[in-house]
Design an enzyme around this catalytic site. Structure first.
Site, PDB file in Angstrom:
ATOM      1  N   ASP A  98     -75.269 -21.275 -58.286  1.00  0.00           N
ATOM      2  CA  ASP A  98     -76.518 -20.498 -58.213  1.00  0.00           C
ATOM      3  C   ASP A  98     -77.142 -20.414 -56.816  1.00  0.00           C
ATOM      4  O   ASP A  98     -76.908 -21.263 -55.959  1.00  0.00           O
ATOM      5  CB  ASP A  98     -77.566 -21.156 -59.123  1.00  0.00           C
ATOM      6  CG  ASP A  98     -77.259 -20.983 -60.598  1.00  0.00           C
ATOM      7  OD1 ASP A  98     -76.147 -20.532 -60.928  1.00  0.00           O
ATOM      8  OD2 ASP A  98     -78.141 -21.317 -61.398  1.00  0.00           O
ATOM      9  N   HIS A 243     -74.945 -25.482 -57.029  1.00  0.00           N
ATOM     10  CA  HIS A 243     -75.614 -24.512 -56.155  1.00  0.00           C
ATOM     11  C   HIS A 243     -74.874 -24.327 -54.837  1.00  0.00           C
ATOM     12  O   HIS A 243     -74.399 -25.295 -54.243  1.00  0.00           O
ATOM     13  CB  HIS A 243     -77.044 -24.982 -55.841  1.00  0.00           C
ATOM     14  CG  HIS A 243     -77.926 -25.076 -57.057  1.00  0.00           C
ATOM     15  ND1 HIS A 243     -77.878 -26.150 -57.914  1.00  0.00           N
ATOM     16  CD2 HIS A 243     -78.835 -24.214 -57.572  1.00  0.00           C
ATOM     17  CE1 HIS A 243     -78.742 -25.951 -58.904  1.00  0.00           C
ATOM     18  NE2 HIS A 243     -79.340 -24.785 -58.716  1.00  0.00           N
TER      19      HIS A 243
HETATM   20 ZN   LIG Z   1     -81.689 -20.998 -59.128  1.00  0.00          ZN
END
Ligand SMILES: [Zn+2]
Length: 281
Positions: A98, A243
């Protein structure tokens, strides 16, 4: 909302402003802003109208050749998904990444994924995509799946018009940059009640959560902790959260090779989230 988060938003804004000058050169003769305000249906009409072939010529080559579309089976449309239960408990797992595309870390993660022949699913933030279109094109070209993670990555309560803008503006830029259409939506912070998930569901998107987190946003943990979190918690059909952007993700880059090799040792096969949703339960 943490100080870190605000700091990161500030950095994103600066990067976005700095890059807006180069972004103009992507589509000569057209303002990126005016393109963003066009709904997808309008862009489609333009593509199908030979008299307006100019717009097609302005799309990147990837958009003209492949136009990947990440659709979902009817049973997941408008639903929230945490995991899938594959038939025979087949050992498949999906990595979701992400908050990018992000300078340096996205590139490093793409290299690692490529070396290991692993396809992941990236959830893009519109602002970050605007700042890093070339990274986005590489992600698509290398076969990764793409989802929508809103324009600003806001957590706060939103009215319908704001939620629509957060999601549609990002969807339009994803299409304009890469030719990708996606029915995968991930709410920032996993917040399901601030208006975003409701709007995504109204559009028949699947709201994609996760079943296992690497906890790589913990500012104090070492990369080995991310590795342990994933390797100890892995189960068939799980969606793993990590991430590549939204902050300093060097520790995630450091952990990724061990996460991949450890899961392979446990017998897992990596699938994208669209592939996972297509599996028989
Ligand atoms: Zn996020």
């Amino acid at each position: 909302m943490t100080d870190n988060y605000l700091k990161r938003q500030k950095i994103i804004s600066i990067v976005a402003i700095a890059s807006s000058i180069t972004a103009c050169s992507i589509a000569p003769g057209t303002s990126p802003q005016s393109g963003l305000n066009q709904p997808l249906s309008k862009i489609h009409t333009a593509l199908q109208d030979p008299a307006k072939g100019q717009i097609k010529a302005q799309l990147p080559p990837s958009a003209q050749v492949e136009n990947p579309t990440f659709t979902i089976p009817a049973k997941f449309q408008g639903k929230t998904v945490y995991k899938v239960q594959p038939s025979n408990n087949e050992k498949v797992i999906a990595l979701s990444i992400d908050d990018g595309p992000w300078p340096k870390t996205t590139l490093e993660m793409l290299d690692i994924l490529k070396q290991n022949d692993v396809k992941a699913t990236f959830f893009w933030v519109g602002q970050a995509l605007q700042a890093n279109p070339d990274l986005a094109k590489r992600e698509v070209a290398e076969g990764h799946a793409i989802g929508n993670h809103t324009w600003h990555h806001w957590y706060r309560q939103m009215d319908e018009a704001t939620a629509k803008s957060e999601i549609d503006r990002t969807a339009d830029l994803i299409y304009k940059t890469t030719g990708v259409k996606t029915a995968l939506f991930r709410p920032p912070g996993g917040f399901l009640n601030n208006g975003l998930a409701a709007y995504a569901k109204s559009q028949k998107d699947a709201v994609i959560m996760w079943s296992l987190t690497s906890a790589d946003t913990d500012p104090h943990a070492k990369p080995q902790a991310f590795v342990n979190n994933v390797l100890k918690g892995a189960k068939p059909g799980f969606i793993v959260l990590m991430h590549d952007g939204g902050g300093d993700r060097r520790r995630t880059v450091e952990a990724l090779p061990q996460i991949i090799s450890g899961l392979k040792q446990q017998g897992y096969r990596f699938v994208t989230i669209p592939e996972l949703l297509q599996m028989k339960e």
